[in-house]
Design a protein around this motif. Structure first.
Motif, PDB file in Angstrom:
ATOM      1  N   GLU A 202      17.464  15.646 -37.794  1.00 10.82           N
ATOM      2  CA  GLU A 202      17.573  16.847 -35.973  1.00 10.82           C
ATOM      3  C   GLU A 202      15.742  15.920 -35.236  1.00 10.82           C
ATOM      4  OE1 GLU A 202      17.111  20.771 -37.520  1.00 10.82           O
ATOM      5  OE2 GLU A 202      18.745  21.051 -37.039  1.00 10.82           O
ATOM      6  N   ALA A 203      15.377  16.589 -34.678  1.00 10.83           N
ATOM      7  CA  ALA A 203      13.868  15.596 -34.135  1.00 10.83           C
ATOM      8  C   ALA A 203      12.602  16.438 -34.263  1.00 10.83           C
ATOM      9  CB  ALA A 203      14.190  16.083 -32.476  1.00 10.83           C
ATOM     10  N   PRO A 204      11.797  15.735 -34.915  1.00  6.89           N
ATOM     11  CA  PRO A 204      10.965  16.627 -35.435  1.00  6.89           C
ATOM     12  C   PRO A 204      10.460  17.836 -34.275  1.00  6.89           C
ATOM     13  CG  PRO A 204      10.035  14.553 -34.712  1.00  6.89           C
ATOM     14  CD  PRO A 204      11.025  14.276 -34.308  1.00  6.89           C
ATOM     15  N   SER A 205      10.779  18.107 -33.759  1.00 12.00           N
ATOM     16  CA  SER A 205      10.101  19.407 -32.946  1.00 12.00           C
ATOM     17  C   SER A 205      11.284  20.488 -32.735  1.00 12.00           C
ATOM     18  CB  SER A 205       9.722  19.446 -31.353  1.00 12.00           C
ATOM     19  OG  SER A 205      11.139  18.791 -30.794  1.00 12.00           O
ATOM     20  N   ALA A 206      12.704  20.317 -33.414  1.00 12.99           N
ATOM     21  CA  ALA A 206      13.625  20.639 -34.080  1.00 12.99           C
ATOM     22  C   ALA A 206      13.345  22.524 -34.702  1.00 12.99           C
ATOM     23  CB  ALA A 206      15.210  19.747 -34.249  1.00 12.99           C
ATOM     24  N   ARG A 207      12.142  22.109 -35.618  1.00 14.54           N
ATOM     25  CA  ARG A 207      12.050  23.176 -36.093  1.00 14.54           C
ATOM     26  C   ARG A 207      11.008  24.763 -35.432  1.00 14.54           C
ATOM     27  NH1 ARG A 207       8.006  19.433 -37.186  1.00 14.54           N
ATOM     28  NH2 ARG A 207       6.444  20.060 -37.721  1.00 14.54           N
ATOM     29  N   PHE A 208      11.163  23.916 -34.320  1.00 15.72           N
ATOM     30  CA  PHE A 208      10.166  25.083 -33.571  1.00 15.72           C
ATOM     31  C   PHE A 208      10.806  26.049 -33.009  1.00 15.72           C
ATOM     32  CE2 PHE A 208       6.831  21.225 -33.338  1.00 15.72           C
ATOM     33  CZ  PHE A 208       6.632  21.206 -33.845  1.00 15.72           C
ATOM     34  N   GLU A 209      10.548  27.259 -32.956  1.00 15.79           N
ATOM     35  CA  GLU A 209      11.025  28.376 -31.970  1.00 15.79           C
ATOM     36  C   GLU A 209      10.551  28.463 -31.134  1.00 15.79           C
ATOM     37  OE1 GLU A 209      11.531  33.119 -32.454  1.00 15.79           O
ATOM     38  OE2 GLU A 209      10.538  32.197 -33.881  1.00 15.79           O
ATOM     39  N   ILE A 210      11.336  28.620 -30.032  1.00 20.23           N
ATOM     40  CA  ILE A 210      10.811  28.841 -28.757  1.00 20.23           C
ATOM     41  C   ILE A 210      10.858  30.542 -27.886  1.00 20.23           C
ATOM     42  CG2 ILE A 210      11.116  28.381 -26.160  1.00 20.23           C
ATOM     43  CD1 ILE A 210      12.265  25.842 -26.780  1.00 20.23           C
ATOM     44  N   ILE A 211       9.780  30.777 -27.450  1.00 21.48           N
ATOM     45  CA  ILE A 211       9.654  32.014 -26.842  1.00 21.48           C
ATOM     46  C   ILE A 211      10.141  32.427 -25.617  1.00 21.48           C
ATOM     47  CG2 ILE A 211       7.606  33.576 -26.951  1.00 21.48           C
ATOM     48  CD1 ILE A 211       6.323  32.679 -28.862  1.00 21.48           C
ATOM     49  N   PRO A 212      10.677  33.310 -25.233  1.00 25.44           N
ATOM     50  CA  PRO A 212      11.633  32.772 -23.969  1.00 25.44           C
ATOM     51  C   PRO A 212       9.729  33.569 -23.162  1.00 25.44           C
ATOM     52  CG  PRO A 212      12.765  33.926 -24.550  1.00 25.44           C
ATOM     53  CD  PRO A 212      12.185  33.515 -26.294  1.00 25.44           C
ATOM     54  N   ASP A 213       9.948  33.098 -21.867  1.00 25.19           N
ATOM     55  CA  ASP A 213       9.558  33.572 -20.359  1.00 25.19           C
ATOM     56  C   ASP A 213       9.735  35.299 -21.120  1.00 25.19           C
ATOM     57  OD1 ASP A 213       8.571  33.907 -18.105  1.00 25.19           O
ATOM     58  OD2 ASP A 213       7.147  32.583 -18.194  1.00 25.19           O
ATOM     59  N   PRO A 214       8.447  36.511 -20.349  1.00 23.88           N
ATOM     60  CA  PRO A 214       9.070  36.892 -19.993  1.00 23.88           C
ATOM     61  C   PRO A 214      10.260  37.823 -19.307  1.00 23.88           C
ATOM     62  CG  PRO A 214       6.338  37.633 -20.812  1.00 23.88           C
ATOM     63  CD  PRO A 214       7.318  35.950 -20.950  1.00 23.88           C
ATOM     64  N   ALA A 215      10.223  36.724 -17.595  1.00 24.78           N
ATOM     65  CA  ALA A 215      11.145  36.654 -17.129  1.00 24.78           C
ATOM     66  C   ALA A 215      12.504  37.058 -17.312  1.00 24.78           C
ATOM     67  CB  ALA A 215      10.658  36.320 -16.007  1.00 24.78           C
ATOM     68  N   PHE A 216      12.828  35.941 -18.282  1.00 24.94           N
ATOM     69  CA  PHE A 216      13.903  35.208 -18.697  1.00 24.94           C
ATOM     70  C   PHE A 216      13.822  36.145 -20.725  1.00 24.94           C
ATOM     71  CE2 PHE A 216      11.737  32.388 -15.928  1.00 24.94           C
ATOM     72  CZ  PHE A 216      12.270  32.368 -14.937  1.00 24.94           C
ATOM     73  N   ASP A 217      13.596  37.389 -20.583  1.00 21.83           N
ATOM     74  CA  ASP A 217      14.534  37.701 -21.694  1.00 21.83           C
ATOM     75  C   ASP A 217      16.246  37.868 -21.618  1.00 21.83           C
ATOM     76  OD1 ASP A 217      12.040  38.391 -23.200  1.00 21.83           O
ATOM     77  OD2 ASP A 217      11.918  40.527 -21.906  1.00 21.83           O
ATOM     78  N   ALA A 218      16.391  38.302 -21.372  1.00 20.65           N
ATOM     79  CA  ALA A 218      18.146  38.134 -20.373  1.00 20.65           C
ATOM     80  C   ALA A 218      19.195  36.146 -20.947  1.00 20.65           C
ATOM     81  CB  ALA A 218      18.778  38.688 -19.544  1.00 20.65           C
ATOM     82  N   GLY A 219      18.068  35.816 -21.482  1.00 19.79           N
ATOM     83  CA  GLY A 219      19.006  33.899 -20.842  1.00 19.79           C
ATOM     84  C   GLY A 219      19.269  33.961 -19.775  1.00 19.79           C
ATOM     85  N   LEU A 220      20.083  32.987 -19.451  1.00 22.72           N
ATOM     86  CA  LEU A 220      20.211  32.669 -18.210  1.00 22.72           C
ATOM     87  C   LEU A 220      21.435  33.835 -17.365  1.00 22.72           C
ATOM     88  CD1 LEU A 220      21.178  28.395 -18.862  1.00 22.72           C
ATOM     89  CD2 LEU A 220      18.715  29.818 -17.993  1.00 22.72           C
ATOM     90  N   VAL A 221      21.528  35.076 -17.605  1.00 18.56           N
ATOM     91  CA  VAL A 221      22.375  35.918 -17.411  1.00 18.56           C
ATOM     92  C   VAL A 221      21.416  36.020 -15.846  1.00 18.56           C
ATOM     93  CG1 VAL A 221      23.301  38.047 -17.580  1.00 18.56           C
ATOM     94  CG2 VAL A 221      23.184  36.831 -19.451  1.00 18.56           C
ATOM     95  N   GLY A 222      22.066  36.496 -14.789  1.00 13.37           N
ATOM     96  CA  GLY A 222      21.647  37.288 -13.585  1.00 13.37           C
ATOM     97  C   GLY A 222      20.943  36.166 -12.559  1.00 13.37           C
ATOM     98  N   LEU A 223      20.603  37.115 -11.883  1.00 15.92           N
ATOM     99  CA  LEU A 223      19.490  36.061 -10.333  1.00 15.92           C
ATOM    100  C   LEU A 223      18.876  34.834 -11.334  1.00 15.92           C
ATOM    101  CD1 LEU A 223      19.736  35.032  -7.542  1.00 15.92           C
ATOM    102  CD2 LEU A 223      18.016  37.210  -6.815  1.00 15.92           C
ATOM    103  N   ALA A 224      17.929  35.565 -11.862  1.00 14.97           N
ATOM    104  CA  ALA A 224      16.241  35.137 -12.233  1.00 14.97           C
ATOM    105  C   ALA A 224      17.428  33.749 -13.273  1.00 14.97           C
ATOM    106  CB  ALA A 224      15.905  35.993 -13.332  1.00 14.97           C
ATOM    107  N   GLY A 225      18.513  33.684 -13.540  1.00 14.81           N
ATOM    108  CA  GLY A 225      19.157  33.089 -15.174  1.00 14.81           C
ATOM    109  C   GLY A 225      19.706  31.860 -13.724  1.00 14.81           C
ATOM    110  N   ALA A 226      20.810  31.949 -13.350  1.00 13.05           N
ATOM    111  CA  ALA A 226      21.023  31.326 -11.717  1.00 13.05           C
ATOM    112  C   ALA A 226      19.575  30.077 -11.269  1.00 13.05           C
ATOM    113  CB  ALA A 226      21.855  31.979 -11.314  1.00 13.05           C
TER     114      ALA A 226
END
Length: 658
Positions: A202-226
């Motif tokens: 695994e890459a050195p950065s793989a152990r980090f957890e990514i905090i989603p931006d509040p505008a994309f809490d639902a992931g790639l679902v919906g218009l914002a995700g698209a």
């Protein structure tokens, strides 16, 4: 003797080259490909990063979509390559999108493409050198606080090397490109082997957890995700920068030039697509994490990462994962990447001045950009490009992500307009072509260019929609300012040419009735007597001397000296109640003009010739202002009569001794 500034210039730039050293070499494909493709290959150093960090706004799960985004970019890349191959067939003499747009769509379209290309070249230098500084920091983390300084210094080095014309021959530039290709190929093949055998770490950065931006809490679902996916695609489309290189340099290829350039474009497309696919796949497999703001988006064991954390670019992380950090292959990959990025910047320093010289020759830019300097390079264009890139680096703090937001707009404007121009080209030639096989070839080329136009236009819309608020508007504004400026310069040059054109009225116009000479006097000294002698030697119809009464006591002494030396020329004293020197002279000249409109007035002005630069600051300033104002008075000529001071004699003697 050289002046101080000339000496500095000689040290930095070198001795001038004779014009007979200017010659163009024809390059075989194995040399032309790395020389003209460095910019395109170098984009693999930052395009995958932009895809991954954009998707990371929606969290770790969204990053898994990166291979599909990369695949979409590769499809566009291959279509654009196929379209440019048709352009090479249509214009085997080179010229690029500017020439294609100008010939097929008119001067306005040509100016549009030119403005887009010029903005793109400035951004190429800024992005490439800033990315090179990032990779240097990956090699030496202690340099992180000097990243901006390193980038500006990199621009300065490129400026000096290009001003000297000493960036090396084609072979010298080809070697780093081939080393980079070999390094990335070795990285991808080794990494793929580790994936197949299950040994990829695994890459050195793989152990980090990514905090989603509040505008994309639902992931790639919906218009914002698209929209986020489209934004990632538009960021990754930076991989298409530089693909026009071989098509714009067809005359530099060995014969047959057109087919060689077309085959080079094909190799460029295949190699770029393979590298982009390999890097994105490995980054996904090794779970490489890059984000726009590590302090706000990355967590380690539930806590924000340390303030001193340095986020290395994707290729650097992959090299440390596949080969381990500190190993020879790691240093080879990172160093080769930094070098190819500098070569990409150099490619812009080659292309921008040439384009600027073409535009200057066409009347869209100042004529000074079309002249070569001491070392047979377009020095003014090089300096303008270096200054623009350095300013951008300072404004954006060498932030590659921020600069890329501006970058891709100009690329796709030129792509889209160029493809439409080629469609018009093939349609025009089809109307006059009878041969069936030739018509079939043209129809096939037009179909490919039509696909290229539709696709690049669609990408341009996506880029504008998804990147406008993130900086694309700055690039559009710069393009608009350049377009308006170029059109204004063109109108000015055209108007001047029309105004100065010789017609029958000019050829038959009568000579001046008389020549009236006017000598400007302040003191009765040697320079005035020499100017008087020159004025009398020209045998004017009349000769007058004038003195402006700024200091009554000084005027009195001058008049007394005039009588004492028995100078046989009448002298007129011009009143100046407000101690202004220039206005009384202009009023006197205008009175002469109104009394005899057909007379030619020649104003003789004594001037000092000095040997030291600082002496110019304390002499000739009033004369300079008078000359500047008189140049706007019709029917008046100004004759500067030089008087060499002792310092100028010493300078001249020293130069003769050398």
């Amino acid at each position: 003797m050289l002046t101080f500034f000339e000496a500095v210039k000689r040290v930095l730039v070198g001795k001038p080259f004779a014009s007979d050293r200017l010659r163009q070499r024809s390059l075989p494909r194995w040399l032309a490909m790395p020389v003209f493709s460095a910019n395109a290959f170098s984009s693999v150093a930052y395009a995958p990063d932009e895809i991954l960090l954009t998707l990371a706004l929606a969290g770790v799960a969204a990053v898994a979509v990166s291979p599909w985004v990369g695949l979409a970019v590769i499809v566009v890349l291959l279509v654009v390559i196929a379209s440019y191959r048709q352009g090479v067939r249509a214009y085997p003499t080179g010229g690029g999108d500017y020439e294609i747009a100008k010939r097929n769509l008119g001067p306005r379209a040509g100016a549009t493409v030119a403005s887009a290309l010029m903005v793109d070249y400035v951004l190429t230098v800024a992005v490439s050198v800033s990315a090179a500084a990032q990779y240097l920091v990956a090699l030496a983390p202690d340099l992180v606080d000097f990243r901006v300084s390193l980038a500006v210094a990199g621009v300065g080095i490129l400026v000096l090397l290009n001003l000297r014309g000493s960036v090396g021959g084609a072979r010298a530039r080809a070697v780093p490109t081939y080393i980079f290709l070999a390094a990335v190929a070795g990285l991808c093949l080794t990494g793929l082997g580790q994936v197949l055998t299950g040994t990829l770490r695994e890459a050195p950065s793989a152990r980090f957890e990514i905090i989603p931006d509040p505008a994309f809490d639902a992931g790639l679902v919906g218009l914002a995700g698209a929209l986020l996916v489209l934004r990632a695609f538009s960021a990754g489309a930076a991989a298409l920068t530089g693909v026009e290189g071989p098509g714009s340099n067809v005359p530099s290829f060995q014969a047959p030039k057109g087919p060689n350039a077309a085959s080079t474009l094909l190799v460029l497309g295949v190699v770029s697509a393979a590298m982009l696919a390999g890097v994105i796949y490995l980054a996904n497999a090794a779970r490489v994490h890059v984000v726009q703001n590590p302090a706000a988006q990355l967590l380690l064991d539930g806590r924000p990462v340390a303030a001193e954390y340095i986020q290395n670019p994707v290729l650097s992380q992959l090299a440390s994962t596949v080969f381990s950090a500190g190993s020879v292959p790691f240093y080879l990959v990172v160093a080769a990447t930094a070098l190819i990025l500098m070569l990409a910047g150099h490619a812009a320093f080659t292309a921008f001045p040439v384009l600027a010289s073409i535009l200057a020759a066409d009347g869209y830019l100042p004529r000074q950009l079309s002249t070569r300097g001491d070392r047979l390079t377009f020095s003014n264009g090089i300096l303008a490009l270096g200054l623009g890139a350095a300013v951008l680096i300072l404004i954006f703090r060498a932030d590659v992500t921020a600069l890329v937001q501006l970058y891709i707009v100009g690329v796709f404007v030129s792509f889209t307009v160029g493809q439409f121009g080629l469609i018009r080209h093939w349609s025009r030639h089809l109307r006059s072509t009878v041969d069936k096989s030739e018509r079939w070839r043209m129809q096939k080329s037009r179909a490919i260019n039509t696909l290229g136009f539709v696709l690049t236009a669609a990408v341009l819309v996506v880029v504008l929609v998804t990147k406008f608020e993130f900086g694309a508007w700055i690039a559009l504004l710069a393009m608009a300012v350049l377009f308006v400026s170029m059109r204004g310069i063109k109108r000015h040059y055209d108007a001047v040419a029309e105004e100065l054109a010789i017609d029958d009225a000019v050829r038959l116009r009568a000579l001046p009735s008389r020549v009236h000479a006017v000598l400007l006097v302040s003191h009765v000294r040697k320079p005035v007597l020499r100017a008087l002698a020159f004025a009398r030697a020209s045998r004017p119809s009349s000769l007058d001397a004038v003195i402006v009464d700024v200091d009554p006591e000084q005027t009195r002494r001058t008049l007394e000296d005039w009588e004492r030396f028995e100078i046989p020329v009448p002298i007129t004293v011009l009143a100046s109640p407000y101690r202004d020197t220039i206005t009384p002279i202009l009023d006197y000249i205008r009175t002469l003009r109104s009394d005899a409109p057909r007379d030619l007035i020649v104003v003789y002005i004594p001037e000092y010739v000095v040997g030291k630069w600082w002496e110019q600051l304390v002499h000739n300033q009033t004369a300079l202002r008078i000359k500047t104002r008189l140049h706007f008075v019709p029917g008046v000529m100004v004759a500067s009569v030089p008087w060499q001071l002792a310092s100028s004699d010493a300078t001249q003697n020293f130069q003769n001794q050398k």
